[in-house]
Design an enzyme around this catalytic site. Sequence first.
Site, PDB file in Angstrom:
ATOM      1  CG  ASP A 223      -2.271   0.671   0.895  1.00  0.00           C
ATOM      2  OD1 ASP A 223      -2.191   1.862   0.543  1.00  0.00           O
ATOM      3  OD2 ASP A 223      -3.359   0.076   1.020  1.00  0.00           O
ATOM      4  CG  HIS A 246      -0.884   1.561  -3.371  1.00  0.00           C
ATOM      5  ND1 HIS A 246      -2.135   1.338  -2.852  1.00  0.00           N
ATOM      6  CD2 HIS A 246      -0.556   0.418  -4.033  1.00  0.00           C
ATOM      7  CE1 HIS A 246      -2.538   0.115  -3.163  1.00  0.00           C
ATOM      8  NE2 HIS A 246      -1.586  -0.473  -3.875  1.00  0.00           N
TER       9      HIS A 246
END
Length: 408
Positions: A223, A246
């Site tokens: 993430d 991310h």
Amino acid sequence: MEMVMRLTFIAAIWISFSFIFTHQLTQAQPGIFDITKFGAKQGDEDISQALLTAWKEACAVTTPSTIMIPAGTYLLNEVLLTGPCQGPINIQVHGTLKAPADPLAFKSATWITINKVSHLTISGTGTLDGQGADAWAANDCIKNSKCRRSAMNLAFNFLNDTVVQDITSLDSKLFHVNVISCNNFTFQNFTIIAPESSPNTDGIHMGRSNRVSILDSTIMTGDDCVSVGDGTTQLTVERVTCGPGHGISIGSLGGSPNEAPVEGVVVRNCTFKNTTNGVRIKTKPESPNPSVVTDVKFENIVMNNVANPILIDQLYCPGKQCTEKAPSLVKISKVSYDNIRGTSSTREAVTIACSGGAPCEDVTIGDIDLTNVGTGGPATSPCVNVKPTFTGKQNPPVCSSDFSAPTA
Ligand SMILES: *[C@@H]1O[C@H](CO)[C@@H](O)[C@H](O)[C@H]1NC(C)=O
Ligand SMILES: *[C@@H]1O[C@H](CO)[C@@H](O)[C@H](O)[C@H]1NC(C)=O
Ligand SMILES: *[C@@H]1O[C@H](CO)[C@@H](O)[C@H](O)[C@H]1NC(C)=O
Ligand SMILES: *[C@@H]1O[C@H](CO)[C@@H](O)[C@H](O)[C@H]1NC(C)=O
Ligand SMILES: *[C@@H]1O[C@H](CO)[C@@H](O)[C@H](O)[C@H]1NC(C)=O
């Protein structure tokens, strides 16, 4: 004569006091609290009681003390280490601490929580292993908003003057690190590792904190590499490598009432490898009230196969849980991008999608050189609700494309 005796008496008392005082100091001077001296054993016997006792003793000492976790592998259940403490504490992690693998083994939201201390240092070349695999398999938060949240590896709340250096946070069940209400917090040569496929394993999340620095660190996760919550001021991210994951994200913001401003963020000399975003600011539509992101610099950044290297997304709506009927009310201003180069894995190399309800102001674009190495043709740069100032050379020409809502 009486005067002389009285003085001698006072001197004698003073000398014995200073003797006792110095003696106590020398006793405390080693200041090493080794968890194995408090009953911690390697293997699958929980060491939380030993760690808590070592913490309690170290915390009561006025001189600098060290809590030592020697080489070896230990099982540690959920712990809360809390202050205030009488003196500076250094937790030296040389071994590997393993969390229980069972996602249901935790009462709180965190494996290791440290609250309300000043002058804490966590160092050593050891590893905090969250053993997240079972929790990732059970994580259905993408489709279930009432999902049961698993435990983060580390929560730091209300800490001043903290340093976390050299250690590794491995395979957290959820976020690796959560920094809330801290002042002057430095991560130096810190490593975070979790697989690309592990859900919600954000590297470092922070909020309501002033002067957090993340320096010379490597963050590989499923993430966000760094995620910046409301009330973050004077954040520095330097010489950090992110990926997979991310990317670095300011936000999401604008989804809750009364968010404090994000002000003063510098991200420089960082590298992104195979991330889904590079440097991103994301805010949600339908904000309950206005808030602010201001004074943000992104400079000297290398992008390596990054899906959305530069992104402002004020229509951020994960799982489409918002209707987009009303715009985001987060006002983004004084943002600059300079010397950002490398490769994009999609055409959308530079997307600046600002809010119709609060257009971006004072956005400056310097040198940008991003090439699409994915399919679909040359890199593009769609923009909306923004009129940037250009100061350098841009490839692709920034804000030259038609806007279509980003999907990332
Ligand atoms: C941290 O600093 C703040 C502001 O100076 C102070 O109010 C707070 O008590 C300090 N916290 C600790 C744990 O020392
Ligand atoms: C950074 O941390 C690693 C792993 O803990 C360690 O081996 C290395 O010596 C550290 N580097 C520096 C410059 O301190
Ligand atoms: C920030 O914290 C570090 C580590 O404790 C300390 O050395 C430094 O003096 C602090 N900075 C300020 C301005 O207080
Ligand atoms: C960042 O990189 C530039 C150019 O590579 C270098 O001149 C500068 O000293 C670096 N700054 C920091 C804070 O790392
Ligand atoms: C990035 O992903 C590609 C495949 O998509 C892979 O070949 C490459 O090794 C990855 N690079 C890094 C730095 O992980």
